[in-house]
Design a protein around this motif. Structure first.
Motif, PDB file in Angstrom:
ATOM      1  N   GLY A  72      51.486  48.970  24.827  1.00 38.43           N
ATOM      2  CA  GLY A  72      51.125  47.869  23.937  1.00 38.43           C
ATOM      3  C   GLY A  72      50.798  48.370  22.541  1.00 38.43           C
ATOM      4  N   PRO A  73      50.589  47.449  21.585  1.00 41.94           N
ATOM      5  CA  PRO A  73      50.369  47.827  20.183  1.00 41.94           C
ATOM      6  C   PRO A  73      48.917  48.200  19.876  1.00 41.94           C
ATOM      7  N   GLY A  74      48.507  49.378  20.307  1.00 43.52           N
ATOM      8  CA  GLY A  74      47.155  49.835  20.010  1.00 43.52           C
ATOM      9  C   GLY A  74      46.827  51.082  20.800  1.00 43.52           C
ATOM     10  N   ILE A  75      45.806  51.826  20.346  1.00 40.34           N
ATOM     11  CA  ILE A  75      45.443  53.074  21.019  1.00 40.34           C
ATOM     12  C   ILE A  75      44.745  52.834  22.351  1.00 40.34           C
ATOM     13  N   ASN A  76      44.311  51.609  22.598  1.00 43.77           N
ATOM     14  CA  ASN A  76      43.658  51.310  23.872  1.00 43.77           C
ATOM     15  C   ASN A  76      44.667  51.067  24.997  1.00 43.77           C
ATOM     16  N   TYR A  77      45.954  51.057  24.687  1.00 41.30           N
ATOM     17  CA  TYR A  77      47.003  50.897  25.700  1.00 41.30           C
ATOM     18  C   TYR A  77      47.428  52.269  26.218  1.00 41.30           C
ATOM     19  N   SER A  78      47.860  52.301  27.458  1.00 40.11           N
ATOM     20  CA  SER A  78      48.271  53.554  28.104  1.00 40.11           C
ATOM     21  C   SER A  78      49.532  54.126  27.476  1.00 40.11           C
ATOM     22  N   VAL A  79      49.591  55.462  27.459  1.00 40.39           N
ATOM     23  CA  VAL A  79      50.782  56.175  26.989  1.00 40.39           C
ATOM     24  C   VAL A  79      51.798  56.178  28.126  1.00 40.39           C
ATOM     25  N   ILE A  80      53.027  55.736  27.844  1.00 40.89           N
ATOM     26  CA  ILE A  80      54.048  55.721  28.890  1.00 40.89           C
ATOM     27  C   ILE A  80      55.023  56.885  28.754  1.00 40.89           C
ATOM     28  N   MET A  81      55.112  57.449  27.559  1.00 45.26           N
ATOM     29  CA  MET A  81      55.952  58.624  27.339  1.00 45.26           C
ATOM     30  C   MET A  81      55.685  59.171  25.949  1.00 45.26           C
ATOM     31  N   GLN A  82      56.293  60.290  25.619  1.00 45.64           N
ATOM     32  CA  GLN A  82      56.177  60.863  24.288  1.00 45.64           C
ATOM     33  C   GLN A  82      57.568  61.045  23.686  1.00 45.64           C
ATOM     34  N   LYS A  95      53.938  44.637  14.858  1.00 40.79           N
ATOM     35  CA  LYS A  95      52.696  43.898  15.098  1.00 40.79           C
ATOM     36  C   LYS A  95      51.514  44.782  14.753  1.00 40.79           C
ATOM     37  N   ASN A  96      50.743  44.369  13.767  1.00 44.82           N
ATOM     38  CA  ASN A  96      49.511  45.064  13.375  1.00 44.82           C
ATOM     39  C   ASN A  96      49.699  46.561  13.152  1.00 44.82           C
ATOM     40  N   GLY A  97      50.767  46.931  12.468  1.00 39.72           N
ATOM     41  CA  GLY A  97      50.991  48.337  12.148  1.00 39.72           C
ATOM     42  C   GLY A  97      51.637  49.138  13.264  1.00 39.72           C
ATOM     43  N   TRP A  98      52.083  48.467  14.311  1.00 34.50           N
ATOM     44  CA  TRP A  98      52.747  49.131  15.438  1.00 34.50           C
ATOM     45  C   TRP A  98      54.163  48.584  15.574  1.00 34.50           C
ATOM     46  N   TYR A  99      55.128  49.492  15.727  1.00 37.28           N
ATOM     47  CA  TYR A  99      56.507  49.095  15.949  1.00 37.28           C
ATOM     48  C   TYR A  99      56.787  49.039  17.441  1.00 37.28           C
ATOM     49  N   GLN A 100      57.421  47.958  17.864  1.00 36.21           N
ATOM     50  CA  GLN A 100      57.912  47.906  19.232  1.00 36.21           C
ATOM     51  C   GLN A 100      59.310  48.505  19.191  1.00 36.21           C
ATOM     52  N   ILE A 101      59.547  49.481  20.063  1.00 36.70           N
ATOM     53  CA  ILE A 101      60.835  50.162  20.066  1.00 36.70           C
ATOM     54  C   ILE A 101      61.514  49.984  21.414  1.00 36.70           C
ATOM     55  N   LYS A 102      62.833  49.997  21.376  1.00 37.47           N
ATOM     56  CA  LYS A 102      63.629  49.833  22.584  1.00 37.47           C
ATOM     57  C   LYS A 102      63.791  51.193  23.246  1.00 37.47           C
ATOM     58  N   LEU A 103      63.395  51.280  24.530  1.00 34.59           N
ATOM     59  CA  LEU A 103      63.546  52.529  25.274  1.00 34.59           C
ATOM     60  C   LEU A 103      64.794  52.497  26.152  1.00 34.59           C
ATOM     61  N   THR A 104      64.967  51.399  26.871  1.00 34.91           N
ATOM     62  CA  THR A 104      66.181  51.156  27.663  1.00 34.91           C
ATOM     63  C   THR A 104      66.525  49.684  27.481  1.00 34.91           C
ATOM     64  N   ASP A 105      67.532  49.209  28.185  1.00 35.67           N
ATOM     65  CA  ASP A 105      67.896  47.792  28.073  1.00 35.67           C
ATOM     66  C   ASP A 105      66.772  46.862  28.509  1.00 35.67           C
ATOM     67  N   SER A 106      65.938  47.304  29.444  1.00 40.75           N
ATOM     68  CA  SER A 106      64.893  46.422  29.970  1.00 40.75           C
ATOM     69  C   SER A 106      63.480  46.917  29.676  1.00 40.75           C
ATOM     70  N   LEU A 107      63.342  48.043  28.995  1.00 37.15           N
ATOM     71  CA  LEU A 107      62.021  48.625  28.757  1.00 37.15           C
ATOM     72  C   LEU A 107      61.808  48.889  27.268  1.00 37.15           C
ATOM     73  N   SER A 108      60.598  48.563  26.806  1.00 35.21           N
ATOM     74  CA  SER A 108      60.245  48.852  25.415  1.00 35.21           C
ATOM     75  C   SER A 108      58.860  49.466  25.377  1.00 35.21           C
ATOM     76  N   GLY A 109      58.539  50.089  24.257  1.00 37.25           N
ATOM     77  CA  GLY A 109      57.224  50.690  24.056  1.00 37.25           C
ATOM     78  C   GLY A 109      56.788  50.479  22.622  1.00 37.25           C
ATOM     79  N   TRP A 110      55.576  50.941  22.309  1.00 38.65           N
ATOM     80  CA  TRP A 110      55.009  50.747  20.978  1.00 38.65           C
ATOM     81  C   TRP A 110      54.629  52.096  20.379  1.00 38.65           C
ATOM     82  N   ILE A 111      54.924  52.255  19.101  1.00 36.98           N
ATOM     83  CA  ILE A 111      54.616  53.481  18.379  1.00 36.98           C
ATOM     84  C   ILE A 111      54.020  53.102  17.018  1.00 36.98           C
TER      85      ILE A 111
END
Length: 120
Positions: A72-82, A95-111
């Motif tokens: 999720g968009p914040g440091i309080n969310y779990s790290v899913i990968m690096q 969102k609020n200084g965080w980019y949502q990025i596409k990891l796979t066709d069905s998975l995304s993460g926030w950086i």
């Protein structure tokens, strides 16, 4: 013609008389009413919406040695990968200084925005 005299006090206590005709009062009233009415303006886009439109579908490069990608968009969310430096990622949202990025066709993460550089 009806004339209305108003006494106004100026700075330093100097009194002045202002004469208003019925036409002047009507014009003043109309200006007040028209400036307070809310007309249906075309939908304006916020700065965040414009930024989001510009960034969506753009590619970015990780600019730090290692960057945490979170659920999720914040440091309080779990790290899913690096991500490693110079990894290429696709931006989906902002969102609020965080980019949502596409990891796979069905998975995304926030950086965080400070960890990547948006490229064309």
């Amino acid at each position: 013609m009806c004339i209305l005299y108003l006494h106004t006090v100026r700075p330093f206590g100097i009194k002045t008389s202002v004469a208003w005709t019925a036409t002047g009062i009507l014009i003043s009233f109309l200006i007040t009413v028209l400036t307070t009415l809310k007309f249906p303006y075309p939908e304006t886009k916020t700065k965040a919406t414009k930024i989001q439109e510009v960034l969506t579908g753009k590619w970015s490069i990780v600019k730090v040695r290692r960057a945490n990608i979170r659920i999720g968009p914040g440091i309080n969310y779990s790290v899913i990968m690096q991500a490693k430096q110079f990894d290429k990622v696709e931006v989906i949202d902002l969102k609020n200084g965080w980019y949502q990025i596409k990891l796979t066709d069905s998975l995304s993460g926030w950086i965080h925005q400070d960890l990547i550089v948006v490229i064309e």
